[in-house]
Design an enzyme around this catalytic site. Structure first.
Site, PDB file in Angstrom:
ATOM      1  N   LYS A 265       0.843  -1.221   0.212  1.00 40.91           N
ATOM      2  CA  LYS A 265       0.086  -0.073   0.104  1.00 40.91           C
ATOM      3  C   LYS A 265       0.948   1.190  -0.100  1.00 40.91           C
ATOM      4  O   LYS A 265       0.824   2.019  -0.709  1.00 40.91           O
ATOM      5  CB  LYS A 265      -0.897   0.048   1.313  1.00 40.91           C
TER       6      LYS A 265
ATOM      7  N   ARG B 292      -9.256   0.973   8.999  1.00 43.24           N
ATOM      8  CA  ARG B 292      -8.927  -0.282   9.339  1.00 43.24           C
ATOM      9  C   ARG B 292     -10.030  -1.125  10.191  1.00 43.24           C
ATOM     10  O   ARG B 292      -9.772  -2.182  10.659  1.00 43.24           O
ATOM     11  CB  ARG B 292      -7.706  -0.246  10.197  1.00 43.24           C
TER      12      ARG B 292
ATOM     13  N   ARG C  30      11.623  -6.049   4.226  1.00 42.66           N
ATOM     14  CA  ARG C  30      11.598  -4.418   5.200  1.00 42.66           C
ATOM     15  C   ARG C  30      12.046  -4.524   6.067  1.00 42.66           C
ATOM     16  O   ARG C  30      12.679  -3.403   6.764  1.00 42.66           O
ATOM     17  CB  ARG C  30       9.795  -4.028   4.957  1.00 42.66           C
TER      18      ARG C  30
ATOM     19  N   ARG D 170      11.723  -1.397  10.897  1.00 45.84           N
ATOM     20  CA  ARG D 170      10.651  -0.896  11.692  1.00 45.84           C
ATOM     21  C   ARG D 170      10.451  -2.058  13.153  1.00 45.84           C
ATOM     22  O   ARG D 170      10.701  -3.079  12.831  1.00 45.84           O
ATOM     23  CB  ARG D 170       9.405  -1.164  11.077  1.00 45.84           C
TER      24      ARG D 170
ATOM     25  N   ARG E 192      -0.263  -8.270  13.732  1.00 47.10           N
ATOM     26  CA  ARG E 192      -1.007  -7.504  12.623  1.00 47.10           C
ATOM     27  C   ARG E 192      -1.827  -8.305  11.647  1.00 47.10           C
ATOM     28  O   ARG E 192      -3.097  -7.732  11.272  1.00 47.10           O
ATOM     29  CB  ARG E 192       0.103  -6.543  12.059  1.00 47.10           C
TER      30      ARG E 192
HETATM   31  P1  AMP Z   1       0.847   0.884   9.063  1.00 47.14           P
HETATM   32  O1  AMP Z   1       2.313   1.668   8.736  1.00 47.14           O
HETATM   33  O2  AMP Z   1      -0.140   1.419   8.292  1.00 47.14           O
HETATM   34  O3  AMP Z   1       1.253  -0.708   8.960  1.00 47.14           O
HETATM   35  O4  AMP Z   1       0.547   0.999  10.451  1.00 47.14           O
HETATM   36  C1  AMP Z   1       1.488   1.014  11.531  1.00 47.14           C
HETATM   37  C2  AMP Z   1       0.865   0.820  12.951  1.00 47.14           C
HETATM   38  O5  AMP Z   1       0.157   2.036  13.237  1.00 47.14           O
HETATM   39  C3  AMP Z   1      -0.143  -0.426  12.742  1.00 47.14           C
HETATM   40  O6  AMP Z   1       0.124  -1.730  13.120  1.00 47.14           O
HETATM   41  C4  AMP Z   1      -1.174   0.291  14.201  1.00 47.14           C
HETATM   42  O7  AMP Z   1      -0.625   0.140  15.307  1.00 47.14           O
HETATM   43  C5  AMP Z   1      -1.071   1.672  13.714  1.00 47.14           C
HETATM   44  N1  AMP Z   1      -2.059   2.445  12.861  1.00 47.14           N
HETATM   45  C6  AMP Z   1      -2.054   2.635  11.459  1.00 47.14           C
HETATM   46  N2  AMP Z   1      -3.099   2.998  11.060  1.00 47.14           N
HETATM   47  C7  AMP Z   1      -3.970   2.733  11.929  1.00 47.14           C
HETATM   48  C8  AMP Z   1      -5.402   2.827  11.948  1.00 47.14           C
HETATM   49  N3  AMP Z   1      -6.035   3.000  10.707  1.00 47.14           N
HETATM   50  N4  AMP Z   1      -6.007   2.149  12.877  1.00 47.14           N
HETATM   51  C9  AMP Z   1      -5.366   1.837  14.087  1.00 47.14           C
HETATM   52  N5  AMP Z   1      -4.060   1.667  14.084  1.00 47.14           N
HETATM   53  C10 AMP Z   1      -3.487   2.114  13.203  1.00 47.14           C
END
Ligand code: AMP
Length: 187
Positions: free
Chosen positions: A13, A88, A127, A133, A144
């Site tokens: 994404k 999400r 990654r 990360r 996740r």
């Molecule tokens: P991402 O980079 O989108 O994988 O997000 C990394 C982390 O940020 C996720 O595993 C959640 O802990 C938090 N996070 C990001 N976007 C959301 C969302 N829309 N709702 C809840 N937690 C989020």
């Protein structure tokens, strides 16, 4: 134009959102990036979400909805928003619909990136080596994926009921996936 880039963690994404930003001038609205920025800046919000993020859990709907609401005017001025990693949960999707409706806008298309589970794990490992990360570990990744399946996958029927889902094969090289997304958007 308001696009949701949808898919499990590791589906590509973020990569594809950045390509749409440079190709079309739209704004990427990644709640994950916003939260990581808050952590880097050492804000109160950043401290509150750190542990939750590192174990792979979702932060509260309230927090991410507020982050998105703040950035909508900027995306509107640019002519397009690419929602990446948001919504999400169904509650987030409903909040997004009403935020957009209040601005005379709507989600146009939900691009759903479809990627095999084995490939997701391989991409996460790659990654982890490249970006380091904290949530790219086997344990956090399992959490996740579970959260995706339990809380995020229900958005598929939610958006399907609105007739908005475009399935895109997310396997293979980035250029191929970008070309498929372009085809889906320009259809
Ligand atoms: P991402 O980079 O989108 O994988 O997000 C990394 C982390 O940020 C996720 O595993 C959640 O802990 C938090 N996070 C990001 N976007 C959301 C969302 N829309 N709702 C809840 N937690 C989020």
């Amino acid at each position: 134009m308001n696009i949701v880039l949808f898919g499990p963690p590791g589906a590509g994404k973020g990569t594809q959102a950045k390509r749409l930003v440079s190709g079309r001038g739209w704004v990427q609205l990644s709640t994950g990036d916003m939260l990581r920025d808050a952590r880097k800046a050492g804000t109160e919000l950043g401290r509150r979400v750190a542990d939750i993020m590192d174990r792979g859990d979702l932060v509260s709907d309230e927090i991410v909805i507020a982050l998105i609401a703040e950035r909508l005017p900027e995306a509107e001025a640019a002519g397009g928003a690419i929602f990446d990693g948001f919504p999400r949960t169904v509650a987030q999707a409903e909040a997004l619909d009403s935020l957009l409706e209040g601005r005379g806008q709507k989600i146009d298309t939900v691009v759903r990136l479809v990627v095999d589970q084995d490939e997701l794990v391989a991409r996460m490992e790659k990654r982890a080596a490249e970006e380091g990360r904290a949530d790219d570990t086997v344990d956090a990744f399992k959490v996740r994926l579970k959260n995706y399946n339990d809380q995020t996958a229900p958005l598929i029927p939610f958006y399907a009921a609105q007739g908005k889902i475009a399935d895109v094969d997310g396997m293979g090289g980035m250029d191929d996936v970008s070309a498929r997304i372009a085809e889906a958007l320009d259809d």
